[in-house]
Design an enzyme around this catalytic site. Sequence first.
Site, short mmCIF file in Angstrom:
data_model
loop_
_atom_site.label_atom_id
_atom_site.label_comp_id
_atom_site.label_asym_id
_atom_site.label_seq_id
_atom_site.Cartn_x
_atom_site.Cartn_y
_atom_site.Cartn_z
N HIS A 149 17.27 -37.02 -6.98
CA HIS A 149 16.59 -37.48 -5.76
C HIS A 149 15.09 -37.18 -5.80
O HIS A 149 14.43 -37.19 -4.76
CB HIS A 149 17.22 -36.83 -4.52
N TRP A 158 -2.90 -2.66 -1.61
CA TRP A 158 -2.59 -4.08 -1.78
C TRP A 158 -3.45 -4.78 -0.73
O TRP A 158 -3.20 -4.63 0.47
CB TRP A 158 -1.11 -4.32 -1.53
N LYS A 210 12.63 -15.05 -10.35
CA LYS A 210 12.38 -13.97 -11.31
C LYS A 210 11.33 -14.41 -12.33
O LYS A 210 10.42 -13.66 -12.63
CB LYS A 210 13.67 -13.56 -12.06
N ASN A 243 -1.66 2.22 5.81
CA ASN A 243 -0.83 1.13 5.30
C ASN A 243 -0.46 0.27 6.49
O ASN A 243 0.13 0.78 7.44
CB ASN A 243 0.43 1.72 4.64
N GLY A 244 -0.82 -1.00 6.45
CA GLY A 244 -0.49 -1.87 7.58
C GLY A 244 -1.69 -2.75 7.92
O GLY A 244 -2.56 -2.97 7.09
N LYS A 289 6.23 -4.11 -3.86
CA LYS A 289 7.67 -3.92 -3.74
C LYS A 289 8.14 -3.99 -2.29
O LYS A 289 9.18 -4.55 -1.99
CB LYS A 289 8.04 -2.57 -4.35
N GLU A 312 7.75 -14.75 -10.70
CA GLU A 312 7.02 -13.58 -10.24
C GLU A 312 6.58 -12.65 -11.35
O GLU A 312 5.57 -11.97 -11.21
CB GLU A 312 7.75 -12.82 -9.13
N CYS A 318 0.85 -1.19 0.00
CA CYS A 318 0.00 0.00 0.00
C CYS A 318 0.88 1.25 0.00
O CYS A 318 1.94 1.27 0.60
CB CYS A 318 -0.93 0.09 1.20
N GLU A 360 17.26 -17.84 -7.66
CA GLU A 360 16.91 -16.47 -8.05
C GLU A 360 16.34 -16.43 -9.47
O GLU A 360 15.37 -15.72 -9.74
CB GLU A 360 18.16 -15.58 -7.91
N ARG A 380 3.97 -0.28 -4.89
CA ARG A 380 3.75 -0.81 -3.54
C ARG A 380 2.44 -1.59 -3.44
O ARG A 380 2.21 -2.30 -2.45
CB ARG A 380 3.72 0.34 -2.53
C1 AGP Z 1 12.13 -10.00 -5.39
O1 AGP Z 1 12.11 -10.02 -6.76
C2 AGP Z 1 10.83 -10.09 -4.74
N1 AGP Z 1 9.94 -9.10 -5.22
C3 AGP Z 1 10.78 -10.33 -3.25
O2 AGP Z 1 11.08 -11.67 -3.08
C4 AGP Z 1 11.69 -9.50 -2.33
O3 AGP Z 1 13.02 -9.83 -2.56
C5 AGP Z 1 11.33 -9.78 -0.87
O4 AGP Z 1 10.01 -9.38 -0.65
C6 AGP Z 1 12.25 -9.11 0.11
O5 AGP Z 1 12.22 -7.74 -0.04
P1 AGP Z 1 13.29 -6.80 0.65
O6 AGP Z 1 14.59 -7.05 0.02
O7 AGP Z 1 12.78 -5.41 0.40
O8 AGP Z 1 13.29 -7.14 2.11
#
Ligand code: AGP
Length: 628
Positions: free
Chosen positions: A525, A74, A506, A100-101, A623, A509, A2, A502, A27
């Site tokens: 395994h 969000w 990527k 926000n929260g 984000k 997401e 948010c 990673e 956000r």
């Molecule tokens: C990364 O591409 C993601 N959007 C997500 O996993 C992110 O890395 C995670 O939420 C942690 O965020 P931060 O680094 O702001 O703590």
Amino acid sequence: MCGIVGYIGTQRATEILLTGLEKLEYRGYDSAGIATVWEGKIDCVRAKGKLQNLRDKLTNVENPAQIGIGHTRWATHGKPAEHNAHPHTDMARQVAVVQNGIVENYASLREELKEKGYEFRSETDTEVIPNLIAEILSTNSSSLLDALRQAVNRLSGAFAIAVLSGDYPDELILARQQAPLVIGFGQGEFFCASDTPALVPHTRAVLPLENGEMARMTPLGVEVYNFAGDRLKKYPFTLSWNPVQVEKQGFKHFMLKEIHEQPGVVRNCLEAYLQTEKHPQASSNSPIGNPVNLGLPEELFQDLEMIQILACGTSWHAGLVGKYLLEQLAGIPTQVQYASEFRYAPPPITANTLTIGVTQSGETADTLAALGMEQQRRAGGEAKYQSRILGITNRSESSLAQMVSHIINTHAGIEIGVAATKTFVAQLMAFYCLAMDLAYRRQVRSASQLEEIIDGLRQLPREIELTLETQSGYIEELAREFNETKDFIFVGRGINFPIALEGALKLKEISYIHAEGYPAGEMKHGPIALLDAKVPVMAIAMPGSIYEKVLSNAQEAKARDARLIGVTPKEEYAAEIFDDLLAVPMVEEILSPILTVIPLQLLAYHIAALRGLDVDQPRNLAKSVTVE
Ligand code: AGP
């Protein structure tokens, strides 16, 4: 998650709020709304979906109000819908709130207010706040500031709140508890926002509120208070970055721009933390001959026996690379924990342990809570069990930076694309520097051994540029071939196992393709059962200690008809093994993650872009994950 914005001043508020929300849309983006005050009345407009829908609703609406609040959501409580969008107003529509929260005790407050005759129009936790403020104003409070103060003292949870009232047309009141809120100071006008990108087009003079603080903004100035009502003396500071950093600068998406910023990010880190001369004189914090200067004091590392890294998502992957470096270069046993798991099952306390919190946003609720818990459970114990906490972030003004006494600022600047790219590479750079710093301090590596690594690190910016130059077009073409692909497997070993994770994250997401990352040796395994001609396997194979092993594992996948893609230097035999080659320059294995991640970022980007997906704002994600 948010985004909140607020404005009070001499300009029309609506456009300022909308452009502020645009900067915060990363956000959260399932609905948005704004509220303004004009002639003693609240005007509230909200829309489901992207911000453009709200913009469309406001086109041709004349609104001269010079005060307002806005929100991009969000969803937590209540599905994405217009009636759940913020701002929320009290029953009489005289008090408007954005939040926000999460208000954890909202259910009991809602019941209490219902018994007093208040009616609710949404399923959100936030709606209790304007009604609670209205109730307090009607019974025992003479100011909006005091009413919000009394209200927040009844809320539990994590929240950042901005409040307007038709009866207080020249006041915007804020409160912060465990969720970010920053005030911006202009000339005769003041702004607030969850994050600084919304402020920098107007001002770089900012004041982040701390937990337990409130502010009263009027056209004349800003007053800061604590939740007990005491006035506090606070001074803004000037942000070092400029508005251009939050523009796409000709790239189609922020993610693509941020991928291309990576050579510069690595250069910035090298410049910030490595001594320029081979055997420099020591600064106060760096022993003689130490080629790294992170500005960290010796007491952080005194008698160090163990390191624990707490992080989430991509930052957790950076932590896994960090573990490899700290163990292999500096010889320190290191554990990496998901912050969200650590909070509820922390391992037994160990002596002389350094805890490192890694977060690009500096606001991730789980990471901050885990660090806070660690600080608390070690407080008051024997000296050797006491907390030593270090943060790694690119946001030196964030909650993380306020919370811990030492940070490594990764100098990546702000990242807007939800998928972390340049901040990941910058976190890796921080770990290289930290591992070398510790290796030197503990005398487990000589200056010349470290110089060799440093020489390699200095080549990386050019090598990333080369990878971008030579691979971008090829990867964009290759991406077309995965239009129908539903599953993808990424494998790597050793220091490149986290890069497999990673790469899979990527892809998941932003393209919504199911992807898994595995240590290559684990495929046999179980996961190898998934393989057939429809499941491509991406193998990260960098020459070094386990190169042949990875190649054998890759062959095992190929023997099951999987299409095999290699992230590997362009060697003749590589072309024989792999169906497709994402070529990276030949570097020392220990440095390779900074290069091997680049083609994986590009592939995820191009697959998602070709599918026409919203690369920078993928569905269901935000984000900064500021809720648990
Ligand atoms: C990364 O591409 C993601 N959007 C997500 O996993 C992110 O890395 C995670 O939420 C942690 O965020 P931060 O680094 O702001 O703590």
